[in-house]
Motif scaffolding. Structure first.
Motif: not given
Length: 313
Positions: A194-208
């Motif tokens: 997918m588009d990179y922003i759409s991809f990053l918006e789906t991620i639950t970021f973690e401390e690491d």
């Protein structure tokens, strides 16, 4: 696997960071758990990183499906090679890895292009058969291996149209596949397209979490950069500023100067962060003896003192 050795992607992708990875991986954090890559391409970057879970994306669905299809043979290595060799034999392609070589007479007559002369007709048949359904990804993989500059290129009708290259399936290709499958066996990989922003918006970021970005280069005229423009460059810089405010670590490669051009937007943006010189070896496409006046950098929002003059461009 020897972690001191640089792993080459089996896709030999144009724009691949294989040659730069000995430098880049020293600049990556040591404590990566969730490794995220929005512009994965051939994958040499993630193959040479230290993470636990890999979340990988590319806007090109064929690139992503190649990763998935080849990776599906992680525990069936011999089956993969058996199928690839069967396809090569069907079309009568040369395979120097198995000593199925070009005749000596052809080598004498076409010293620099004998592979392309020998494999051209077989390659065209294989390309035609792939285009009939566009769903045989082992054939597509071999089109990539035997094709010009190992590119993935489709025309306006959706047909793969890359011409044959002066290459074949050699020991380097075999070893790259073996290394890739070994990596897949030892890590958790998830692929998206997918588009990179759409991809990053789906991620639950973690401390690491750690994001490695190798986007298209604004001032490079490579085939895979043609859809990138100043608007997208601005969008990317602004988006990364937002990630930095959220405390999410990232590292991004880019060209600052190339063939007399300067990426002023990225240059100014990078001054807010840590910018490290990367020693690259750009050469002229038409004459590989001519080195380009190119400056490549790796910009991070971690490590070093952002106020240190040595880190600034």
């Amino acid at each position: 696997m020897d972690e001191s050795r640089t792993i080459r992607s089996p896709f030999f992708y144009v724009g691949d960071k294989y040659k730069l990875m000995p430098q880049l991986k020293r600049m990556m954090p040591e404590d990566i758990g969730q490794y995220i890559e929005p512009f994965v391409g051939g994958g040499s970057s993630f193959l040479n990183s230290k993470g636990f879970k890999y979340v990988l994306n590319d806007i090109d669905p064929y690139v992503v499906e190649l990763h998935r299809q080849i990776g599906a043979y992680a525990w069936k290595q011999e089956e993969l090679f058996g199928k690839l060799f069967e396809i090569m034999d069907h079309y009568k392609l040369s395979c120097s890895y198995r000593n199925i070589c070009v005749p000596e007479e052809l080598k004498k007559n076409y010293v620099k292009t004998y592979y392309s002369k020998y494999n051209k007709e077989a390659y065209i048949r294989m390309r035609r058969d792939f285009n009939a359904g566009k769903d045989d990804f082992l054939r597509l993989y071999l089109l990539l291996i035997y094709g010009f500059n190992h590119m993935i290129r489709f025309n306006g009708r959706g047909e793969f149209n890359l011409p044959v290259g002066n290459v074949d399936f050699n020991h380097n290709v075999y070893q790259a596949l073996v290394d890739y499958l070994e990596f897949v066996r030892g890590h958790r990989l998830e692929f998206y397209s997918m588009d990179y922003i759409s991809f990053l918006e789906t991620i639950t970021f973690e401390e690491d979490s750690y994001i490695f970005l190798d986007p298209p280069y604004l001032i490079s005229m490579s085939e895979y950069n043609k859809l990138w423009n100043e608007e997208k460059e601005n969008e990317l810089c602004d988006y990364l500023d937002g990630l930095d405010k959220r405390g999410i670590r990232f590292g991004i490669t880019n060209l600052i100067t190339h063939k007399g051009k300067v990426n002023k937007r990225f240059l100014e943006w990078s001054r807010k962060y840590c910018a490290w010189d990367v020693k690259s070896n750009y050469i002229s496409f038409n004459d590989n003896t001519i080195k380009m006046d190119s400056k490549e950098v790796f910009v991070t929002n971690y490590g070093g003192d952002k106020s240190e003059e040595t880190n600034k461009l």
